[in-house]
Design a protein around this motif. Structure first.
Motif, PDB file in Angstrom:
ATOM      1  N   GLY A 219       0.720  -1.368   0.078  1.00  0.00           N
ATOM      2  CA  GLY A 219       0.012  -0.126  -0.143  1.00  0.00           C
ATOM      3  C   GLY A 219       0.994   1.294   0.056  1.00  0.00           C
ATOM      4  O   GLY A 219       0.422   2.404   0.453  1.00  0.00           O
ATOM      5  N   VAL A 220       2.016   1.142  -0.609  1.00  0.00           N
ATOM      6  CA  VAL A 220       2.925   2.206  -0.529  1.00  0.00           C
ATOM      7  C   VAL A 220       2.780   3.066  -1.725  1.00  0.00           C
ATOM      8  O   VAL A 220       2.605   2.658  -3.083  1.00  0.00           O
ATOM      9  CB  VAL A 220       4.305   1.941  -0.615  1.00  0.00           C
ATOM     10  N   PRO A 221       2.557   4.605  -1.818  1.00  0.00           N
ATOM     11  CA  PRO A 221       2.282   5.312  -2.895  1.00  0.00           C
ATOM     12  C   PRO A 221       3.582   5.388  -3.829  1.00  0.00           C
ATOM     13  O   PRO A 221       4.678   5.386  -3.360  1.00  0.00           O
ATOM     14  CB  PRO A 221       2.073   6.758  -2.380  1.00  0.00           C
ATOM     15  N   THR A 222       3.323   5.105  -5.105  1.00  0.00           N
ATOM     16  CA  THR A 222       4.466   5.368  -6.283  1.00  0.00           C
ATOM     17  C   THR A 222       4.500   6.799  -6.626  1.00  0.00           C
ATOM     18  O   THR A 222       3.528   7.322  -7.311  1.00  0.00           O
ATOM     19  CB  THR A 222       4.133   4.387  -7.261  1.00  0.00           C
ATOM     20  N   ILE A 223       5.629   7.422  -6.557  1.00  0.00           N
ATOM     21  CA  ILE A 223       5.723   8.603  -7.177  1.00  0.00           C
ATOM     22  C   ILE A 223       6.688   8.585  -8.659  1.00  0.00           C
ATOM     23  O   ILE A 223       7.330   8.174  -8.537  1.00  0.00           O
ATOM     24  CB  ILE A 223       6.661   9.623  -6.063  1.00  0.00           C
ATOM     25  N   LEU A 224       5.869   9.012  -9.451  1.00  0.00           N
ATOM     26  CA  LEU A 224       6.470   9.125 -10.848  1.00  0.00           C
ATOM     27  C   LEU A 224       6.947  10.623 -11.114  1.00  0.00           C
ATOM     28  O   LEU A 224       6.272  11.375 -11.283  1.00  0.00           O
ATOM     29  CB  LEU A 224       5.335   8.613 -11.913  1.00  0.00           C
ATOM     30  N   PRO A 225       8.106  10.593 -11.508  1.00  0.00           N
ATOM     31  CA  PRO A 225       8.660  11.979 -12.134  1.00  0.00           C
ATOM     32  C   PRO A 225       7.788  12.383 -13.343  1.00  0.00           C
ATOM     33  O   PRO A 225       7.706  11.377 -14.077  1.00  0.00           O
ATOM     34  CB  PRO A 225      10.112  11.779 -12.299  1.00  0.00           C
ATOM     35  N   ALA A 226       7.494  13.729 -13.710  1.00  0.00           N
ATOM     36  CA  ALA A 226       6.567  13.999 -14.384  1.00  0.00           C
ATOM     37  C   ALA A 226       7.405  14.330 -16.137  1.00  0.00           C
ATOM     38  O   ALA A 226       6.901  14.105 -16.953  1.00  0.00           O
ATOM     39  CB  ALA A 226       5.999  15.390 -14.292  1.00  0.00           C
ATOM     40  N   GLY A 227       8.848  14.186 -16.094  1.00  0.00           N
ATOM     41  CA  GLY A 227       9.690  14.416 -17.161  1.00  0.00           C
ATOM     42  C   GLY A 227      10.773  13.616 -17.221  1.00  0.00           C
ATOM     43  O   GLY A 227      10.843  12.675 -16.455  1.00  0.00           O
ATOM     44  N   PRO A 228      11.569  13.714 -18.219  1.00  0.00           N
ATOM     45  CA  PRO A 228      12.844  12.978 -18.499  1.00  0.00           C
ATOM     46  C   PRO A 228      13.625  13.101 -16.966  1.00  0.00           C
ATOM     47  O   PRO A 228      13.503  13.730 -16.310  1.00  0.00           O
ATOM     48  CB  PRO A 228      13.719  13.495 -19.565  1.00  0.00           C
ATOM     49  N   PHE A 229      14.558  12.070 -17.091  1.00  0.00           N
ATOM     50  CA  PHE A 229      15.455  12.117 -15.859  1.00  0.00           C
ATOM     51  C   PHE A 229      16.235  13.522 -15.392  1.00  0.00           C
ATOM     52  O   PHE A 229      16.692  14.156 -16.309  1.00  0.00           O
ATOM     53  CB  PHE A 229      16.243  11.081 -15.834  1.00  0.00           C
ATOM     54  N   ASP A 230      15.870  13.873 -14.195  1.00  0.00           N
ATOM     55  CA  ASP A 230      16.633  15.024 -13.994  1.00  0.00           C
ATOM     56  C   ASP A 230      17.004  14.865 -12.356  1.00  0.00           C
ATOM     57  O   ASP A 230      16.117  15.012 -11.523  1.00  0.00           O
ATOM     58  CB  ASP A 230      15.459  16.313 -14.157  1.00  0.00           C
ATOM     59  N   PRO A 231      18.270  14.896 -11.893  1.00  0.00           N
ATOM     60  CA  PRO A 231      18.594  14.762 -10.694  1.00  0.00           C
ATOM     61  C   PRO A 231      17.927  15.750  -9.586  1.00  0.00           C
ATOM     62  O   PRO A 231      17.391  15.611  -8.419  1.00  0.00           O
ATOM     63  CB  PRO A 231      20.114  15.000 -10.632  1.00  0.00           C
ATOM     64  N   ALA A 232      18.106  17.004 -10.196  1.00  0.00           N
ATOM     65  CA  ALA A 232      17.329  18.208  -9.142  1.00  0.00           C
ATOM     66  C   ALA A 232      15.872  17.732  -8.925  1.00  0.00           C
ATOM     67  O   ALA A 232      15.590  17.982  -7.829  1.00  0.00           O
ATOM     68  CB  ALA A 232      17.485  19.501  -9.931  1.00  0.00           C
ATOM     69  N   GLU A 233      14.985  17.469 -10.004  1.00  0.00           N
ATOM     70  CA  GLU A 233      14.009  17.198  -9.651  1.00  0.00           C
ATOM     71  C   GLU A 233      13.598  15.785  -8.745  1.00  0.00           C
ATOM     72  O   GLU A 233      12.679  15.755  -7.978  1.00  0.00           O
ATOM     73  CB  GLU A 233      13.091  16.761 -11.183  1.00  0.00           C
ATOM     74  N   VAL A 234      14.488  14.762  -9.016  1.00  0.00           N
ATOM     75  CA  VAL A 234      14.380  13.829  -8.202  1.00  0.00           C
ATOM     76  C   VAL A 234      14.545  13.977  -6.717  1.00  0.00           C
ATOM     77  O   VAL A 234      13.815  13.813  -5.926  1.00  0.00           O
ATOM     78  CB  VAL A 234      15.602  12.697  -8.427  1.00  0.00           C
ATOM     79  N   TRP A 235      15.567  14.898  -6.571  1.00  0.00           N
ATOM     80  CA  TRP A 235      15.746  15.513  -5.153  1.00  0.00           C
ATOM     81  C   TRP A 235      14.616  16.307  -4.493  1.00  0.00           C
ATOM     82  O   TRP A 235      14.319  15.936  -3.298  1.00  0.00           O
ATOM     83  CB  TRP A 235      17.185  15.977  -4.981  1.00  0.00           C
TER      84      TRP A 235
END
Length: 513
Positions: A219-235
């Motif tokens: 029951g853990v929520p999955t977080i999907l980044p909205a664009g291409p791989f971007d370290p700043a967005e990941v953090w």
């Protein structure tokens, strides 16, 4: 048990908790189950998909792509996801092998849709087929009981990365995958509950998809980044959602922990950063531990064993120079048996190098329609990984490289990984790969392809001379701007060798380049 029950159980227990967050969009477990059940009815009613049928999927990470897995599971159909970075010809090969009932294709891939002679259901508005979301509204979203399946009924055709020749399709079954999910929860992310959060930083078509199935089970929520791989967005997402676990590969861990944004965002919520798919070089490991703390979890496992071969948990990682487990990929996974075997299949004693072989509940059911590959892959009930290594007295395993990576120079076996580990301790070397190349005198000699942090070309031969035996010393050092990567973000020797051939560098005796 049909794996589709995992989604039903979680939706029943946690109906209003978030199942997936993707940019500005989010779905509760109840909403996701309703979408999955409507999709399953759509596939069955309009495309005739039933138990045992294959459904091919070409898509980047998104909620529809993920929901298609659960719709297939509920029908007893077989999910066949493609690496979205593959070419149209790659997808056609998969279609020829799997003979799917239809293709689910994201709108961004019209050439892929055109090359397959299949009915197409589109993710997003596309000229090549009806939009899946528009069709869902025409089908009932009431709970759908999953089809009855046997333990050995296929659930997923997991295409290998094709290190040699064309990719093969490993058959993952409902029973085997049930074992894997329980094993991963026990060995990789123990104590995980619905109060955790999981961030996806790799394609759901492969290892990341397996990892996200664990989140559904808990029951853990999955977080999907909205664009291409971007370290700043990941953090940023890690901080915003208090992310506690993510699955990735060593090259992505390296990119994330070398990026300056790692120090600008709160990542104290992280408990498990799982890396797999390739060994992690010690220099990168130490940097990640310094940045993130004791959160790294390593597992070794091929797609054919769905990751379940060995584990090195966070508590056994250490950034110190005197770490006594340096180079280890851990100990055997719960319920799995791992051996180092010689060429006859006999087990070797601790300290002796041989092929790492495995048996147990996580081993796949064989390659789809490929008896020749099955004959090569299995021996006396053991799956042969093709990886070379040894075991110590306490049962910890150490990989020295792929059997296919080893080369013989002057009658001596040379394992590139040892040389690569040494090169990566040089302060200017960021990445490297060592391969054997033909030599008229020695049979083969080593060539080291290096990427430096500032584009410099240090004298690595002189620096390496005191650190390895003379016979292991590469005869040539090449400096490139970057090493080629597979669609999964891994540096593979096949791609490096292909690039050497393209540059005519295997026979070139001139200046490094």
């Amino acid at each position: 048990m049909n794996l589709g029950h995992l989604l039903d159980q979680t939706a029943r227990r946690l109906p209003d908790r978030m199942a997936m967050i993707w940019g500005d969009h989010g779905w509760s477990w109840l909403a996701m189950r309703a979408r999955v059940d409507a999709m399953a009815r759509l596939l069955a009613a309009e495309y005739g998909v039933g138990k045992g049928d294959r459904v091919l999927v070409q898509s980047q990470n998104n909620n529809q792509m993920w929901e298609s897995l659960w719709a297939c599971l509920k029908l007893g159909a077989i999910w066949v996801p493609a690496n979205f970075r593959g070419t149209p010809a790659d997808l056609r090969w998969m279609a020829e092998l799997a003979e799917p009932r239809l293709l689910i294709c994201e709108a961004a891939f019209p050439d892929h849709a055109a090359i397959c002679d299949l009915p197409v259901l589109a993710i997003g508005a596309a000229a090549f087929g009806p939009d899946i979301d528009a069709r869902l509204a025409l089908h009932e979203a009431a709970p759908l009981r999953p089809a009855d399946v046997d333990r050995d009924d296929p659930a997923w055709l997991f295409f290998t990365s094709g290190a040699t020749g064309k990719p093969k399709a490993a058959v993952l079954t409902h029973g085997q995958m049930g074992f894997v999910i329980a094993n991963h929860l026990a060995d990789l992310i123990p104590g995980t509950t619905e109060d955790d959060a999981s961030l996806v930083v790799a394609p759901l078509s492969h290892g990341a998809g397996i990892h996200q199935m664990l989140q559904v089970a808990r029951g853990v929520p999955t977080i999907l980044p909205a664009g291409p791989f971007d370290p700043a967005e990941v953090w940023r997402l890690v901080a915003a959602h208090r992310v506690s676990n993510m699955f990735t590969v060593p090259t992505i861990v390296k990119l994330l922990t070398e990026h300056p944004s790692v120090d600008r965002h709160d990542h104290s919520s992280l408990r498990h950063v799982i890396y797999a798919g390739a060994p992690m070089y010690r220099a990168d490991q130490r940097r990640a531990l310094d940045r993130l703390g004791p959160v790294l979890v390593q597992y070794f496992g091929l797609g054919e064993v769905t990751g379940c071969i060995t584990v090195l948990p966070a508590r056994l990682h250490d950034a110190s120079a005197t770490w006594d487990r340096e180079g280890s990929c851990g100990f055997a996974r719960t319920g799995m048996q791992v051996e180092i075997q010689d060429e006859t299949g006999a087990p070797l004693p601790p300290g002796h190098t041989g092929e790492l072989c495995v048996t147990g509940g996580a081993v796949f059911a064989g390659y789809w329609r490929n008896p020749e590959a099955n004959a090569r892959a299995f021996r006396n009930g053991w799956f042969r990984t093709g990886d070379l290594g040894h075991m110590d007295e306490e049962g910890f395993f150490y990989l020295t490289g792929r059997e296919s990576d080893m080369f013989i120079s002057g009658g001596s076996n040379i394992h590139p990984r040892e040389i690569e580990e040494k090169l990566l301790t040089h302060p200017e070397v960021s990445e490297c790969a060592v391969l054997g190349m033909p030599d008229p005198t020695w049979g083969e000699v080593g060539v080291a392809i290096c990427v430096t942090r500032d584009g410099s070309r240090p004298d690595l031969g002189d620096w390496l001379a005191s650190r390895i035996a003379r016979y292991k010393m590469p005869r040539r050092f090449l400096f490139w701007d970057a090493l080629p990567r597979s669609g999964y973000g891994k540096i593979t020797k096949r791609l490096v060798r292909d690039e050497l051939v393209r540059r005519d560098a295997l026979t070139d005796t001139g200046a490094d380049g």
